[in-house]
Scaffold this active site. Structure first.
Site: not given
Lengths: 338, 338
Positions: B141, B221
């Site tokens: 990711c 994130h």
């Protein structure tokens, strides 16, 4: 023995009071509070004379059974210098409205704007420029943290350019009305952040760009540094330099100090008052040089790293010591700093 | 209509299953589970045939009232390609122990090591290199997030060097056994982190150095990027380029999207399944160019950003579409990606 007062006995003020009391060339004459809260009660229990900022509230202190020695104005009359630890923005008002009129020297904290105070201070960066001055601002915890490690690196091998990403704690441990609880917040969402220019108020010629954010933790700030160096050195040279730098600790993730929580646990085991970590903790494993660029990660205890700088600022402004390293050494010894 | 199976119906697997089902040129033949948990039950409720990885456990599925269609081995026999979404490290074992022996094409996730799979994939970076190949790994990711914005910037004006500090979520929302709760964790505590080399598995010539840490949040994130550019462009040029790039969204802090939590709220209001944000969100205010260096901040939804890449990888490996932009467009349209 110089007479020092603390205006605002809060997170920073109470720590500076204790740090000043630990020195043999200065003493705390008194501290001020606005409200009869637990910190006011503990100031008295800890032996500090308490002066109140809002005289009309004297009865509320009496009702709470907290002994009041006088008003803040009465305290200020007795001082050689005041350390203003009031909330952000109040210090600048106090300077104009009170200290200047009285001709009283004053130290301010990093929440005040540099332009409003006119001079900023870091023990390692510009002590000499503050000697004998009337007003100075100890730069913020983050800026102090950057100066602590960038100064020795600059001395060792020169710095071309610094890039720093600063991952800041969302709130102090006692603050229950601030966030975030579960988010990462670009703060500011613009780049560069104000921290770079703030470093330049004490490291005047440094080329530095910063980005900053807030995360859901209360313990410490964490900085990620990328430093382009002027001249070639080894990682061992950097380690040796940081090792001999006061108020900087090289700490090993490999010894279990894997996070800011580990650093705080270390401070507890050192027996520090309030678990404070006055030193900047640098993760030794993070130090690396690739293509002439130094990388490292460090942690900053936002509640306490500026405290020894406040003590040094008192010595500089009252011309008690003209050699920065002697003041730093004296402050450190009295406070038990490694 | 190509036959696709999901080995490991967990966080990524269930999302890839839905994304494949939304396409008109491929279908899900079945999904596998090891345990009769809520995800297994919901797989069946959502209409997927369930195959079990551990045949000896069939009775436990029966006891739980969850219908089992067969064993994982039986599923694999029916497929043109398997998307392996098993936990980190299991995929590489499955490749050697099962898929290679069967001659079955397989897609792996970013938890697997590049060297063990031999080829990595990102739709925008190296689609053409994966056409017709038997095994490929969709990069993680974080790496996908970096590629999504660095590719168009590289196309627009060339990149000399990238520095990135990646502030990663400590755990996914459903994970209750991971930390940190109240700390910032350098992860790894060494610099550079593995993310730079991982980007280079798909953007082969990119000069990139990364630092990474974990913080106490579950949502997304966050990346802080510093990109030295080859040729001179304006911030508006960058905005225009990112605006026209699929799977990248410019979002304004000034419109209340001040944090990763804001981005997630936006995904909810878009009516997205599971509140997923397949796109990389770039804070528009953070975009700035100083001395030929581009700065920006972006957020990555770790549970979903790689999902459309898995769909594109299926098309590339089964030679269903040789034009990356056509696959990207088709995937996006079916998934409702902006």
């Amino acid at each position: 023995m110089k007479s020092v007062g603390i205006n605002g006995y809060g997170t920073i003020g109470k720590r500076v009071a204790d740090a000043v009391s630990a020195q043999d060339d200065m003493k705390i004459v008194g501290v001020t509070k606005r409200s009869p809260d637990f910190e006011a009660r503990m100031a008295v229990e800890n032996g500090y004379d308490l002066y109140i900022s809002v005289p009309e509230r004297e009865s509320s202190f009496e009702e709470a059974g907290i002994k009041v020695t006088g008003t803040a104005d009465e305290l200020l009359e007795k001082l050689d210098i005041v350390v203003d630890c009031t909330p952000e923005g109040i210090g600048a008002k106090n300077k104009e409205g009170t200290y200047e009129k009285m001709g009283l020297k004053a130290i301010f904290q990093g929440g005040e704007k540099h332009d409003q105070i006119g001079l900023s201070f870091n023990s390692f960066s510009n002590y000499n420029d503050v000697i004998g001055k009337d007003y100075a601002r100890v730069v913020s915890c983050n800026t102090t943290g950057l100066c602590r490690t960038l100064n020795p690196i600059n001395d060792l091998c020169g710095i071309k350019k610094v890039r720093a990403v600063m991952v800041r704690r969302g709130a102090d441990p006692g603050q229950v009305k601030k966030g975030p609880i579960n988010a990462i917040v670009p703060n500011p969402p613009t780049v560069p952040s104000h921290h770079g220019p703030d470093v330049q108020t004490v490291m005047y010629d440094l080329n530095i760009t910063t980005m900053a954010l807030l995360v859901p933790t209360t313990l410490m700030h964490q900085h990620n540094l990328m430093v382009e160096l002027e001249s070639s050195v080894s990682v061992d040279d950097i380690k040796e330099k940081l090792n001999e730098t006061p108020r900087v600790l090289l700490l090993k993730a490999g010894e279990g100090l894997t996070s800011t929580a580990g650093f705080m646990e270390y401070a507890k085991d050192l027996g520090r008052s309030r678990n404070d970590l006055f030193e900047i903790g640098v993760w030794e494993e993070s130090l690396n040089i690739v293509d002439g660029e130094l990388y490292y990660m460090q942690a900053i205890h936002q509640e306490s790293d500026v405290v020894p700088e406040n003590v040094d600022a008192i010595r500089a402004m009252l011309e008690m010591e003209n050699d920065p390293s002697k003041s730093i050494q004296k402050t450190n010894k009295a406070m038990g700093i490694l």
